[in-house]
Design an enzyme around this catalytic site. Structure first.
Site, mmCIF file in Angstrom:
data_model
loop_
_atom_site.group_PDB
_atom_site.id
_atom_site.type_symbol
_atom_site.label_atom_id
_atom_site.label_comp_id
_atom_site.label_asym_id
_atom_site.label_seq_id
_atom_site.Cartn_x
_atom_site.Cartn_y
_atom_site.Cartn_z
ATOM 1 N N HIS A 1 0.670 6.744 0.418
ATOM 2 C CA HIS A 1 0.922 5.394 -0.069
ATOM 3 C C HIS A 1 -0.298 4.876 -0.821
ATOM 4 O O HIS A 1 -1.423 5.359 -0.634
ATOM 5 C CB HIS A 1 1.282 4.470 1.091
ATOM 6 C CG HIS A 1 2.621 4.765 1.690
ATOM 7 N ND1 HIS A 1 3.248 3.935 2.597
ATOM 8 C CD2 HIS A 1 3.471 5.812 1.489
ATOM 9 C CE1 HIS A 1 4.425 4.447 2.929
ATOM 10 N NE2 HIS A 1 4.572 5.591 2.278
ATOM 11 N N GLU B 1 -1.918 2.126 -0.466
ATOM 12 C CA GLU B 1 -2.920 1.587 0.447
ATOM 13 C C GLU B 1 -3.754 2.716 1.064
ATOM 14 O O GLU B 1 -4.977 2.590 1.215
ATOM 15 C CB GLU B 1 -2.253 0.776 1.560
ATOM 16 C CG GLU B 1 -1.385 -0.375 1.054
ATOM 17 C CD GLU B 1 0.079 0.004 0.897
ATOM 18 O OE1 GLU B 1 0.934 -0.785 1.309
ATOM 19 O OE2 GLU B 1 0.348 1.114 0.372
ATOM 20 N N CYS C 1 3.684 -0.996 4.641
ATOM 21 C CA CYS C 1 4.585 -0.566 5.701
ATOM 22 C C CYS C 1 3.832 -0.572 7.030
ATOM 23 O O CYS C 1 2.623 -0.824 7.080
ATOM 24 C CB CYS C 1 5.135 0.827 5.393
ATOM 25 S SG CYS C 1 3.869 2.127 5.473
ATOM 26 N N CYS D 1 0.864 2.015 7.165
ATOM 27 C CA CYS D 1 -0.302 1.561 6.407
ATOM 28 C C CYS D 1 -0.960 0.368 7.095
ATOM 29 O O CYS D 1 -2.188 0.233 7.069
ATOM 30 C CB CYS D 1 0.092 1.194 4.985
ATOM 31 S SG CYS D 1 0.432 2.619 3.926
#
Length: 341
Positions: A264, A266, A291, A294
């Site tokens: 992701h 992040e 999410c 993360c």
């Protein structure tokens, strides 16, 4: 502030300028020396013909002349010098149709470009007394927009604020303009939130994930320390080239995450920054709410605040985790820009 107005034929450019004069703006205009000015019986009712012999929009100067504090500049350098010296005053330039002037003004930090458009039947109705027929009006409209010698279409497309004027009365138009708050100076210089979220959006354009484009920026004391976007790890085949079977199989949001090979945005930003650079004062900007997975990593890294733009299906869980860790989580509210009706 200097507001420049461009737009289609009879879309309401003069009325927008008139509204701004009620807010204390002074009207200025640029009429290059190479334009031929043809006078009529009314001293202010002028038509312009440019160096290519194309007749410019009629009644432009007539309408502007009716406004107070009206000034015409025949030399672009003089206009630029004037607005630069007087940048703390508010000015408006109506009917921008010169691409050279626009590019010069775009360099100035006090310049805001607005374009106006409207449905063609409304524009014809507003100017019906000046045109013999709808065909006559549309022909003139097409000349202004699509003539190879006319830069108007390019000029309109570069506007920072695009207004669709469907108002049937001047009063309604003025009410809508007041709601836009055109005098908000954050339109000229973005806030830190706007600035970093734009960087996150830019980072997202590098994403190769087949599911969604996500970008992330980590900042400390308003300085960027890391960026990231989602996609497969380095040395692996990009997701958009078939590298992640989960994303390429079209599973729904949050489904089969354990088989996903994509990092992701992040995660990539956190890996790039490292805990030592993040410390306890950094802010993470992401164009999509993190999410749960993360969020856990964000808590562990020491991020103190998370700002996101778009919601995600796991927002509630992310909010719970960050709340327990005393991390500020807030949704970014972008300034009112774009197209308005």
């Amino acid at each position: 502030m200097l507001v420049g107005i461009s737009g289609t034929l009879s879309s309401g450019k003069t009325e927008v300028a008139r509204y701004l004069t009620f807010q204390g703006f002074k009207v200025i205009s640029y009429r290059p020396k190479h334009n031929e000015i043809i006078e009529s019986s009314d001293e202010c009712e002028l038509e312009l013909r440019d160096k290519f012999g194309t007749r410019l929009e009629a009644l432009t100067v007539k309408d502007d002349c009716k406004m107070d504090n009206y000034a015409v500049f025949e030399d672009l350098d003089s206009l630029i010098e004037y607005v630069t010296i007087n940048w703390q005053e508010n000015h408006v330039i109506t009917h921008i149709d010169d691409i050279t002037m626009l590019r010069a003004l775009q360099k100035r930090p006090f310049f805001l470009h607005i374009s106006i458009d409207a449905p063609i039947h409304l524009r014809y109705k507003r100017s019906q007394q000046y045109y013999k027929s709808l065909e006559h009006f549309t022909k003139r409209n097409d000349e202004l927009l699509f003539n190879v010698e006319s830069p108007l279409l390019e000029i309109n497309n570069q506007a920072q604020v695009k207004i669709i004027n469907t108002s049937t009365s001047i009063k309604d138009l003025f009410i809508k303009l007041s709601e836009l708050n055109l005098l908000d100076h954050s339109r000229l210089r973005p806030t830190w939130d706007s600035y970093f979220m734009r960087l996150a959006d830019l980072a997202a354009l590098r994403s190769n994930c087949m599911k969604r484009r996500v970008g992330c920026v980590i900042v400390r004391q308003n300085r960027v320390i890391a960026t990231g976007y989602n996609g497969t790890p380095r040395h692996l085949l990009n997701c958009n080239e078939g590298g992640c079977s989960r994303c390429n199989n079209g599973h729904g949001s949050g489904a089969s995450l354990s088989t996903c090979l994509c990092l992701h945005a992040e995660e990539n930003a956190l890996l790039e920054a490292g805990r030592d650079r993040i410390r306890d004062e950094s802010v993470l900007y992401c164009n999509t709410c993190p999410c749960l997975t993360c969020s856990i990593k964000i808590v562990q890294s020491g991020i103190r605040e998370v700002v996101y733009a778009q919601s995600y299906s796991m927002d509630e869980q992310s909010h719970k985790v960050m709340s327990e860790a005393n991390i500020i989580l807030r949704q970014f509210q972008p300034p009112v820009d774009g197209i308005f009706i």
